[in-house]
Scaffold this motif. Structure first.
Motif, PDB file in Angstrom:
ATOM      1  N   LEU A 136       0.833  -1.194   0.000  1.00  0.00           N
ATOM      2  CA  LEU A 136       0.000   0.000   0.000  1.00  0.00           C
ATOM      3  C   LEU A 136       0.873   1.251   0.000  1.00  0.00           C
ATOM      4  O   LEU A 136       1.837   1.339   0.774  1.00  0.00           O
ATOM      5  CB  LEU A 136      -0.912   0.016   1.232  1.00  0.00           C
ATOM      6  CG  LEU A 136      -1.789  -1.216   1.432  1.00  0.00           C
ATOM      7  CD1 LEU A 136      -2.639  -1.050   2.690  1.00  0.00           C
ATOM      8  CD2 LEU A 136      -2.675  -1.481   0.219  1.00  0.00           C
ATOM      9  N   TYR A 137       0.523   2.209  -0.844  1.00  0.00           N
ATOM     10  CA  TYR A 137       1.266   3.462  -0.968  1.00  0.00           C
ATOM     11  C   TYR A 137       0.374   4.630  -0.541  1.00  0.00           C
ATOM     12  O   TYR A 137      -0.731   4.797  -1.048  1.00  0.00           O
ATOM     13  CB  TYR A 137       1.709   3.693  -2.415  1.00  0.00           C
ATOM     14  CG  TYR A 137       2.584   2.615  -2.988  1.00  0.00           C
ATOM     15  CD1 TYR A 137       3.976   2.669  -2.868  1.00  0.00           C
ATOM     16  CD2 TYR A 137       2.034   1.518  -3.663  1.00  0.00           C
ATOM     17  CE1 TYR A 137       4.792   1.683  -3.398  1.00  0.00           C
ATOM     18  CE2 TYR A 137       2.846   0.529  -4.204  1.00  0.00           C
ATOM     19  CZ  TYR A 137       4.218   0.616  -4.074  1.00  0.00           C
ATOM     20  OH  TYR A 137       5.018  -0.373  -4.602  1.00  0.00           O
ATOM     21  N   GLY A 138       0.866   5.457   0.407  1.00  0.00           N
ATOM     22  CA  GLY A 138       0.119   6.638   0.812  1.00  0.00           C
ATOM     23  C   GLY A 138      -1.268   6.301   1.325  1.00  0.00           C
ATOM     24  O   GLY A 138      -2.252   6.931   0.938  1.00  0.00           O
ATOM     25  N   ASP A 139      -1.353   5.348   2.239  1.00  0.00           N
ATOM     26  CA  ASP A 139      -2.628   4.821   2.736  1.00  0.00           C
ATOM     27  C   ASP A 139      -3.244   5.765   3.770  1.00  0.00           C
ATOM     28  O   ASP A 139      -2.673   5.981   4.839  1.00  0.00           O
ATOM     29  CB  ASP A 139      -2.372   3.440   3.363  1.00  0.00           C
ATOM     30  CG  ASP A 139      -3.607   2.826   3.979  1.00  0.00           C
ATOM     31  OD1 ASP A 139      -4.721   3.288   3.696  1.00  0.00           O
ATOM     32  OD2 ASP A 139      -3.439   1.845   4.751  1.00  0.00           O
ATOM     33  N   PRO A 140      -4.431   6.333   3.504  1.00  0.00           N
ATOM     34  CA  PRO A 140      -5.066   7.228   4.481  1.00  0.00           C
ATOM     35  C   PRO A 140      -5.473   6.535   5.779  1.00  0.00           C
ATOM     36  O   PRO A 140      -5.712   7.205   6.778  1.00  0.00           O
ATOM     37  CB  PRO A 140      -6.303   7.749   3.739  1.00  0.00           C
ATOM     38  CG  PRO A 140      -5.966   7.579   2.286  1.00  0.00           C
ATOM     39  CD  PRO A 140      -5.159   6.324   2.225  1.00  0.00           C
ATOM     40  N   ARG A 141      -5.554   5.196   5.787  1.00  0.00           N
ATOM     41  CA  ARG A 141      -5.921   4.450   6.991  1.00  0.00           C
ATOM     42  C   ARG A 141      -4.716   3.725   7.593  1.00  0.00           C
ATOM     43  O   ARG A 141      -4.882   2.788   8.376  1.00  0.00           O
ATOM     44  CB  ARG A 141      -7.041   3.449   6.682  1.00  0.00           C
ATOM     45  CG  ARG A 141      -8.328   4.088   6.186  1.00  0.00           C
ATOM     46  CD  ARG A 141      -9.471   3.085   6.144  1.00  0.00           C
ATOM     47  NE  ARG A 141      -9.864   2.691   7.505  1.00  0.00           N
ATOM     48  CZ  ARG A 141     -10.710   1.696   7.773  1.00  0.00           C
ATOM     49  NH1 ARG A 141     -11.245   0.997   6.780  1.00  0.00           N
ATOM     50  NH2 ARG A 141     -11.019   1.411   9.024  1.00  0.00           N
ATOM     51  N   ARG A 142      -3.515   4.173   7.224  1.00  0.00           N
ATOM     52  CA  ARG A 142      -2.298   3.545   7.744  1.00  0.00           C
ATOM     53  C   ARG A 142      -2.283   3.576   9.276  1.00  0.00           C
ATOM     54  O   ARG A 142      -2.494   4.612   9.882  1.00  0.00           O
ATOM     55  CB  ARG A 142      -1.077   4.278   7.182  1.00  0.00           C
ATOM     56  CG  ARG A 142       0.252   3.812   7.712  1.00  0.00           C
ATOM     57  CD  ARG A 142       1.403   4.587   7.085  1.00  0.00           C
ATOM     58  NE  ARG A 142       2.555   4.502   7.969  1.00  0.00           N
ATOM     59  CZ  ARG A 142       2.819   5.381   8.923  1.00  0.00           C
ATOM     60  NH1 ARG A 142       2.050   6.439   9.101  1.00  0.00           N
ATOM     61  NH2 ARG A 142       3.863   5.207   9.710  1.00  0.00           N
ATOM     62  N   PRO A 143      -1.991   2.441   9.915  1.00  0.00           N
ATOM     63  CA  PRO A 143      -1.953   2.405  11.385  1.00  0.00           C
ATOM     64  C   PRO A 143      -0.830   3.262  11.951  1.00  0.00           C
ATOM     65  O   PRO A 143       0.201   3.473  11.305  1.00  0.00           O
ATOM     66  CB  PRO A 143      -1.730   0.914  11.698  1.00  0.00           C
ATOM     67  CG  PRO A 143      -2.161   0.187  10.469  1.00  0.00           C
ATOM     68  CD  PRO A 143      -1.832   1.098   9.327  1.00  0.00           C
ATOM     69  N   SER A 144      -1.026   3.730  13.168  1.00  0.00           N
ATOM     70  CA  SER A 144      -0.045   4.598  13.833  1.00  0.00           C
ATOM     71  C   SER A 144       0.929   3.793  14.692  1.00  0.00           C
ATOM     72  O   SER A 144       1.262   4.187  15.800  1.00  0.00           O
ATOM     73  CB  SER A 144      -0.770   5.630  14.708  1.00  0.00           C
ATOM     74  OG  SER A 144      -1.632   4.986  15.637  1.00  0.00           O
ATOM     75  N   ASP A 145       1.394   2.657  14.175  1.00  0.00           N
ATOM     76  CA  ASP A 145       2.351   1.834  14.923  1.00  0.00           C
ATOM     77  C   ASP A 145       3.762   2.402  14.860  1.00  0.00           C
ATOM     78  O   ASP A 145       4.622   2.028  15.653  1.00  0.00           O
ATOM     79  CB  ASP A 145       2.354   0.405  14.358  1.00  0.00           C
ATOM     80  CG  ASP A 145       0.991  -0.258  14.446  1.00  0.00           C
ATOM     81  OD1 ASP A 145       0.236   0.092  15.375  1.00  0.00           O
ATOM     82  OD2 ASP A 145       0.678  -1.099  13.588  1.00  0.00           O
ATOM     83  N   ASN A 146       4.019   3.290  13.891  1.00  0.00           N
ATOM     84  CA  ASN A 146       5.360   3.813  13.650  1.00  0.00           C
ATOM     85  C   ASN A 146       5.255   5.337  13.544  1.00  0.00           C
ATOM     86  O   ASN A 146       5.492   5.920  12.509  1.00  0.00           O
ATOM     87  CB  ASN A 146       5.939   3.193  12.369  1.00  0.00           C
ATOM     88  CG  ASN A 146       7.373   3.597  12.108  1.00  0.00           C
ATOM     89  OD1 ASN A 146       8.080   4.070  13.000  1.00  0.00           O
ATOM     90  ND2 ASN A 146       7.827   3.412  10.881  1.00  0.00           N
ATOM     91  N   GLY A 147       4.885   5.979  14.661  1.00  0.00           N
ATOM     92  CA  GLY A 147       4.647   7.414  14.634  1.00  0.00           C
ATOM     93  C   GLY A 147       3.223   7.704  14.216  1.00  0.00           C
ATOM     94  O   GLY A 147       2.342   6.846  14.303  1.00  0.00           O
ATOM     95  N   PRO A 148       2.941   8.917  13.735  1.00  0.00           N
ATOM     96  CA  PRO A 148       1.577   9.265  13.325  1.00  0.00           C
ATOM     97  C   PRO A 148       1.066   8.335  12.227  1.00  0.00           C
ATOM     98  O   PRO A 148       1.824   7.869  11.371  1.00  0.00           O
ATOM     99  CB  PRO A 148       1.723  10.699  12.794  1.00  0.00           C
ATOM    100  CG  PRO A 148       2.949  11.232  13.470  1.00  0.00           C
ATOM    101  CD  PRO A 148       3.868  10.064  13.612  1.00  0.00           C
TER     102      PRO A 148
END
Length: 291
Positions: A136-148
């Motif tokens: 996934l590239y530039g995912d708006p629902r990316r989890p905040s496991d690695n910063g924001p």
């Protein structure tokens, strides 16, 4: 305008496997483009470099985000269309080629579509999880496991049809999230505790940092890759205060959400050049309706 999120209208098999299992590829990559890219043209360059045994299927959908100009279809309807097309294409392919590996990839709005299908497959046993992976590239629902995390877990819903659904995971399915640090779509600082950090992501998005080198076959794996970038707006770390994101505080309360985002938008505008200030409407997540 830099593409934001994606949708198309039908499922197109650019590389169709023959019916006999012997003719099936070793791996099929399903590709979903972003806003304004209904035919996933952003994948054209990487598709030309695929090795033998690897095929691709472009999944078409509306790739639209109202209220952006020229986008008559809401993001919610666009994403739902893309999810239906992608899910059907993946399941049909697995039914015909049960031993093949499956990669599901999406960019921007297409990453919402691809990520939501991967999330659903992680709770399903129809396709063995070891045969599926995601990029996934530039995912708006990316989890905040690695910063924001992504903007959908940061800014609340302010416009019906543009639902901010929060973060989501993928269970035991390997998914590689790829994000630029200056891209507010996938790396969105909490504006309550780090307004300038949030403004940096807005400036980055408007300045081209939502663009990516798209090559899912080269980027397979698992976990989270954040590309470090020099900040476009100088800022420090967030305030060390236990304050949730506006999404955590206001999502589900439309009036309070609109008031909160109005304040955020006005504060961010003060940190932008006049040229970028005039382009804030390109971010529909900050486009608060007029009273």
């Amino acid at each position: 305008m830099v593409p934001l999120l994606g949708i198309t209208a039908a499922t197109v098999a650019t590389a169709e496997p023959a019916s006999p299992a012997a003719a099936c590829p070793d791996r099929m990559i399903f590709e979903v483009g972003g806003n304004g890219d209904p035919k996933a043209d952003v994948y054209n360059g990487s598709n030309e470099r695929l090795p033998a045994g690897v095929a691709f299927t472009k999944v078409e959908y509306s790739a639209s985000i109202a209220p952006l100009p020229g986008n008559p279809i809401s993001m919610d309807d666009s994403v739902a269309e893309g999810i239906g097309n992608l899910d059907r294409a993946v399941r049909d392919f697995h039914g015909a080629c049960g031993g093949a590996q499956i990669t599901i990839s999406g960019y921007s709005q297409g990453a919402i579509v691809a990520g939501d299908v991967l999330n659903a497959l992680s709770a399903d046993t129809v396709i063995p999880h070891g045969q599926v992976n995601g990029v996934l590239y530039g995912d708006p629902r990316r989890p905040s496991d690695n910063g924001p995390g992504g903007i959908e877990g940061n800014i609340p819903t302010i416009i019906p049809g543009l639902s901010m659904k929060g973060e989501r995971g993928f269970g035991d399915i390997a998914v590689h999230e790829i994000c630029n640090k200056n891209d507010t779509i996938c790396f969105s600082e909490n504006p309550i505790t780090n307004l300038l950090g949030f403004a940096n992501g807005v400036v980055g998005y408007l300045s081209g940092d939502h663009r990516y080198v798209i090559d899912p076959h080269a980027h397979m794996g698992n976990g989270d890759t954040v590309h470090d970038q020099p900040p476009r707006v100088p800022h420090g770390p967030p305030l060390p205060l236990p304050i949730g994101t506006p999404w955590e505080i206001f999502n589900g309360n439309l009036g309070a959400a609109q008031d909160s985002v109005t304040q955020i938008r006005n504060q961010v505008a003060n940190a932008l050049s006049p040229e970028l200030r005039d382009r804030l409407a390109e971010l529909p997540f900050l486009s608060v309706p007029s009273a």
